[in-house]
Design a protein around this motif. Structure first.
Motif, PDB file in Angstrom:
ATOM      1  N   GLY A  59      11.790  -4.568  17.324  1.00  0.00           N
ATOM      2  CA  GLY A  59      11.606  -3.237  17.886  1.00  0.00           C
ATOM      3  C   GLY A  59      11.990  -2.150  16.897  1.00  0.00           C
ATOM      4  O   GLY A  59      12.803  -2.362  15.992  1.00  0.00           O
ATOM      5  N   TRP A  60      11.392  -0.974  17.087  1.00  0.00           N
ATOM      6  CA  TRP A  60      11.697   0.140  16.199  1.00  0.00           C
ATOM      7  C   TRP A  60      13.176   0.501  16.163  1.00  0.00           C
ATOM      8  O   TRP A  60      13.714   0.799  15.082  1.00  0.00           O
ATOM      9  N   PRO A  61      13.886   0.508  17.297  1.00  0.00           N
ATOM     10  CA  PRO A  61      15.316   0.855  17.229  1.00  0.00           C
ATOM     11  C   PRO A  61      16.095  -0.065  16.297  1.00  0.00           C
ATOM     12  O   PRO A  61      16.932   0.404  15.518  1.00  0.00           O
ATOM     13  N   ARG A  62      15.825  -1.372  16.364  1.00  0.00           N
ATOM     14  CA  ARG A  62      16.549  -2.308  15.503  1.00  0.00           C
ATOM     15  C   ARG A  62      16.168  -2.112  14.042  1.00  0.00           C
ATOM     16  O   ARG A  62      17.038  -2.144  13.158  1.00  0.00           O
ATOM     17  N   ARG A  63      14.895  -1.907  13.791  1.00  0.00           N
ATOM     18  CA  ARG A  63      14.457  -1.746  12.405  1.00  0.00           C
ATOM     19  C   ARG A  63      15.024  -0.472  11.789  1.00  0.00           C
ATOM     20  O   ARG A  63      15.498  -0.474  10.647  1.00  0.00           O
ATOM     21  N   LEU A 118      12.504 -11.563   6.630  1.00  0.00           N
ATOM     22  CA  LEU A 118      11.168 -12.019   6.979  1.00  0.00           C
ATOM     23  C   LEU A 118      10.230 -11.864   5.796  1.00  0.00           C
ATOM     24  O   LEU A 118      10.470 -11.083   4.887  1.00  0.00           O
ATOM     25  N   VAL A 119       9.142 -12.622   5.845  1.00  0.00           N
ATOM     26  CA  VAL A 119       8.114 -12.562   4.810  1.00  0.00           C
ATOM     27  C   VAL A 119       6.776 -12.527   5.502  1.00  0.00           C
ATOM     28  O   VAL A 119       6.567 -13.204   6.505  1.00  0.00           O
ATOM     29  N   ARG A 120       5.856 -11.755   4.976  1.00  0.00           N
ATOM     30  CA  ARG A 120       4.508 -11.752   5.513  1.00  0.00           C
ATOM     31  C   ARG A 120       3.542 -12.087   4.386  1.00  0.00           C
ATOM     32  O   ARG A 120       3.899 -11.978   3.203  1.00  0.00           O
ATOM     33  N   PRO A 121       2.332 -12.510   4.677  1.00  0.00           N
ATOM     34  CA  PRO A 121       1.399 -12.898   3.623  1.00  0.00           C
ATOM     35  C   PRO A 121       1.204 -11.790   2.599  1.00  0.00           C
ATOM     36  O   PRO A 121       1.198 -10.608   2.928  1.00  0.00           O
ATOM     37  N   ALA A 122       1.051 -12.215   1.336  1.00  0.00           N
ATOM     38  CA  ALA A 122       0.801 -11.235   0.285  1.00  0.00           C
ATOM     39  C   ALA A 122      -0.547 -10.581   0.498  1.00  0.00           C
ATOM     40  O   ALA A 122      -1.486 -11.193   0.995  1.00  0.00           O
ATOM     41  N   ALA A 123      -0.624  -9.332   0.119  1.00  0.00           N
ATOM     42  CA  ALA A 123      -1.869  -8.592   0.287  1.00  0.00           C
ATOM     43  C   ALA A 123      -2.803  -8.850  -0.876  1.00  0.00           C
ATOM     44  O   ALA A 123      -2.397  -9.289  -1.948  1.00  0.00           O
ATOM     45  N   GLY A 124      -4.058  -8.570  -0.652  1.00  0.00           N
ATOM     46  CA  GLY A 124      -5.022  -8.641  -1.737  1.00  0.00           C
ATOM     47  C   GLY A 124      -4.939  -7.373  -2.563  1.00  0.00           C
ATOM     48  O   GLY A 124      -3.894  -6.763  -2.683  1.00  0.00           O
ATOM     49  N   GLN A 125      -6.077  -6.957  -3.116  1.00  0.00           N
ATOM     50  CA  GLN A 125      -6.066  -5.731  -3.893  1.00  0.00           C
ATOM     51  C   GLN A 125      -5.772  -4.544  -2.972  1.00  0.00           C
ATOM     52  O   GLN A 125      -6.373  -4.406  -1.911  1.00  0.00           O
ATOM     53  N   PRO A 126      -4.805  -3.681  -3.358  1.00  0.00           N
ATOM     54  CA  PRO A 126      -4.453  -2.547  -2.506  1.00  0.00           C
ATOM     55  C   PRO A 126      -5.594  -1.554  -2.387  1.00  0.00           C
ATOM     56  O   PRO A 126      -6.484  -1.483  -3.230  1.00  0.00           O
ATOM     57  N   ALA A 127      -5.567  -0.794  -1.314  1.00  0.00           N
ATOM     58  CA  ALA A 127      -6.578   0.246  -1.127  1.00  0.00           C
ATOM     59  C   ALA A 127      -6.482   1.265  -2.258  1.00  0.00           C
ATOM     60  O   ALA A 127      -5.442   1.448  -2.871  1.00  0.00           O
ATOM     61  N   THR A 128      -7.623   1.930  -2.528  1.00  0.00           N
ATOM     62  CA  THR A 128      -7.648   2.904  -3.604  1.00  0.00           C
ATOM     63  C   THR A 128      -6.611   3.988  -3.335  1.00  0.00           C
ATOM     64  O   THR A 128      -6.725   4.746  -2.361  1.00  0.00           O
ATOM     65  N   PRO A 129      -5.566   4.090  -4.179  1.00  0.00           N
ATOM     66  CA  PRO A 129      -4.451   4.994  -3.858  1.00  0.00           C
ATOM     67  C   PRO A 129      -4.825   6.467  -3.878  1.00  0.00           C
ATOM     68  O   PRO A 129      -4.277   7.253  -3.115  1.00  0.00           O
ATOM     69  N   TYR A 130      -5.769   6.855  -4.779  1.00  0.00           N
ATOM     70  CA  TYR A 130      -6.040   8.291  -4.910  1.00  0.00           C
ATOM     71  C   TYR A 130      -6.777   8.867  -3.711  1.00  0.00           C
ATOM     72  O   TYR A 130      -6.999  10.075  -3.647  1.00  0.00           O
ATOM     73  N   ARG A 131      -7.167   8.017  -2.775  1.00  0.00           N
ATOM     74  CA  ARG A 131      -7.779   8.520  -1.550  1.00  0.00           C
ATOM     75  C   ARG A 131      -6.745   8.840  -0.479  1.00  0.00           C
ATOM     76  O   ARG A 131      -7.099   9.322   0.588  1.00  0.00           O
ATOM     77  N   ALA A 134      19.839   0.028  -0.512  1.00  0.00           N
ATOM     78  CA  ALA A 134      19.041   0.894   0.363  1.00  0.00           C
ATOM     79  C   ALA A 134      17.603   0.402   0.450  1.00  0.00           C
ATOM     80  O   ALA A 134      16.976   0.445   1.515  1.00  0.00           O
ATOM     81  N   GLY A 135      17.060  -0.098  -0.658  1.00  0.00           N
ATOM     82  CA  GLY A 135      15.705  -0.619  -0.662  1.00  0.00           C
ATOM     83  C   GLY A 135      15.533  -1.823   0.242  1.00  0.00           C
ATOM     84  O   GLY A 135      14.463  -2.017   0.843  1.00  0.00           O
ATOM     85  N   ALA A 136      16.582  -2.633   0.356  1.00  0.00           N
ATOM     86  CA  ALA A 136      16.523  -3.783   1.264  1.00  0.00           C
ATOM     87  C   ALA A 136      16.299  -3.314   2.699  1.00  0.00           C
ATOM     88  O   ALA A 136      15.548  -3.937   3.458  1.00  0.00           O
ATOM     89  N   GLY A 137      16.932  -2.216   3.059  1.00  0.00           N
ATOM     90  CA  GLY A 137      16.755  -1.680   4.406  1.00  0.00           C
ATOM     91  C   GLY A 137      15.340  -1.192   4.646  1.00  0.00           C
ATOM     92  O   GLY A 137      14.763  -1.421   5.718  1.00  0.00           O
ATOM     93  N   ILE A 138      14.753  -0.530   3.647  1.00  0.00           N
ATOM     94  CA  ILE A 138      13.366  -0.070   3.781  1.00  0.00           C
ATOM     95  C   ILE A 138      12.428  -1.273   3.867  1.00  0.00           C
ATOM     96  O   ILE A 138      11.464  -1.274   4.642  1.00  0.00           O
ATOM     97  N   VAL A 153       8.666  -4.717   6.955  1.00  0.00           N
ATOM     98  CA  VAL A 153       8.190  -6.090   7.146  1.00  0.00           C
ATOM     99  C   VAL A 153       8.429  -6.615   8.552  1.00  0.00           C
ATOM    100  O   VAL A 153       7.610  -7.360   9.098  1.00  0.00           O
ATOM    101  N   SER A 154       9.532  -6.226   9.161  1.00  0.00           N
ATOM    102  CA  SER A 154       9.950  -6.829  10.436  1.00  0.00           C
ATOM    103  C   SER A 154       9.188  -6.227  11.613  1.00  0.00           C
ATOM    104  O   SER A 154       9.769  -5.645  12.533  1.00  0.00           O
TER     105      SER A 154
END
Length: 419
Positions: free
Chosen positions: A228-232, A4-17, A214-218, A223-224
């Protein structure tokens, strides 16, 4: 696996917060201290060998980095997050895995037998500790920048980067270990042998590959959201298990002595142990890329504006091989400047597609960029970035490159097989 693909995000939230950001920074700092201590010991004992190992494996990291980064051409990951992923693998995962794997091997010897630990300790302990430690690096990326994980392909890229960082640092450690084991002082020959085996021959399907799986699974887990959580969770666990099983197979003593010596025997072992996970991850990457390309190309198709992208360019942009073919076609028709201009146009079109997916309305600059690169192509007499017919020059180049690669591989295998 559904991709699956979801829309790209804009600028990420300030990480240091975010608390997760500071936890990751602390872990990276702790890992850096630990690995610096190990490096200092190496430099004190074997300075020439250590510098040689650092140089060789640093050079090896460059093409791998560029290749992994190019996997997600349409929606590239922020360089800062790629650096975090690489650093996690090289600093955190390695510093945890070195004592963790040793402790688990000792446990196997106590619960099983010294013989079991000698034969299967590295195959069971190493993958168990290392794959968990590396996968946590992708989880760390999600925790500090979840908005940047928009597809399974994103998970593949971050997982591969974590694996690459781990692989490079671990290879340096193994190289200096080989120098110490040889007992001949500060010599570079064991380093070169380690580079050929663990870098040149095993690099294609080693930690970078396991991390990508392993990253594909994460990525799927994140994204999905319509699943349901069990499948993911089950899918992510299966991906991690696949990485672990591939690593176990790679470290296992299978065929250690059953195929004899020589280049053919070594090649057979490499293919048997490395080809299955390589084929699997290539299939996953291709499927993930195609789904992501379909999503973003559809955003451009909705524009119905040939000045921004033509029908032929839509087809070319959706495939890595066709994008490359369009660049070659431009070079053959109008020279190297046209090749570079086509790449710039494709990059601008991809950025426009990402911006359109955000539905932010801030696309004027991206429209201008596409038109500017289009004007450059027109000036060069090659107005459209489309693939041409396959020429004899490309076929000859492909055949020649393949022959040279096989020859280099055979020389390396022959040298190692006779050693």
């Amino acid at each position: 696996m559904t991709v699956l693909v979801r829309p790209a995000a804009g600028q990420p939230a300030t990480p240091y917060r975010q608390p997760a950001f500071w936890i990751v920074i602390a872990l990276l700092a702790a890992g850096a201290v630990r690995m610096s201590q190990i490096l200092a010991k190496f430099l004190n004992s074997y300075p020439i060998a250590t510098v040689t190992a650092l140089g060789l494996f640093a050079l090896l990291a460059v093409p791998f980095w560029l290749f992994v980064r190019e996997l997600d051409f349409l929606e590239r990951e922020p360089t800062a997050l790629l650096v975090v992923a690489f650093s996690w693998g090289g600093l955190v995962a390695t510093s945890v895995s070195i004592p963790g794997s040793t402790a688990l091997e000792n446990l196997i010897a106590k619960l099983g037998s010294p013989g079991l630990a000698a034969d299967w300790g590295a195959a069971l302990a190493g993958p168990t500790v290392e794959e968990i430690a590396k996968t946590l690096g992708v989880v760390a990326i999600v925790l500090i920048a979840r908005s940047q994980v928009n597809s399974v392909l994103d998970g593949v890229v971050y997982g591969a980067m974590v694996g690459l960082g781990f692989q490079i640092v671990e290879d340096v450690v193994f190289a200096i270990g080989a120098v110490a084991f040889a007992g001949q002082g500060d010599q570079v020959q064991p380093v070169i042998t380690t580079f050929l085996v663990r870098g040149f021959l095993a690099g294609v399907w080693s930690h970078t590959l396991f991390g990508a799986l392993a990253g594909a699974g994460i990525g799927y887990l994140v994204v999905s959201t319509d699943r349901g959580w069990p499948r993911r969770i089950t899918t992510a666990a299966l991906a991690l298990f696949g990485a672990w099983a591939s690593h176990v197979l790679w470290n296992s003593p299978l065929f250690r002595e059953g195929l004899g010596n020589g280049a053919v025997a070594l090649l057979a072992v490499l293919v048997f142990k490395g080809l299955p996970p390589l084929v699997l991850i290539l299939w996953l990457v291709r499927r993930a890329h195609d789904r992501e390309a379909e999503y973003y190309v559809a955003r451009l198709q909705d524009l119905d504006d040939p000045e921004l992208i033509t029908a032929g360019e839509l087809r070319a942009l959706g495939s890595g091989s066709r994008r490359a073919a369009a660049r070659r076609h431009a070079a053959e028709r109008a020279g190297r400047k046209a090749r570079a201009a086509v790449r710039h146009l494709q990059r601008a079109q991809a950025q426009l597609a990402v911006e359109l997916s955000r539905a932010s309305g801030l696309t004027d600059q991206h429209h201008s960029d596409v038109r500017r690169h289009r004007a450059t192509l027109i000036e060069l007499g090659h107005p459209e970035a489309v693939e041409g017919l396959r020429s004899w020059r490309h076929t000859a180049s492909t055949v020649g490159t393949t022959v040279v690669a096989i020859a280099v591989l055979w020389v390396a295998l022959a040298a190692l097989g006779g050693a």
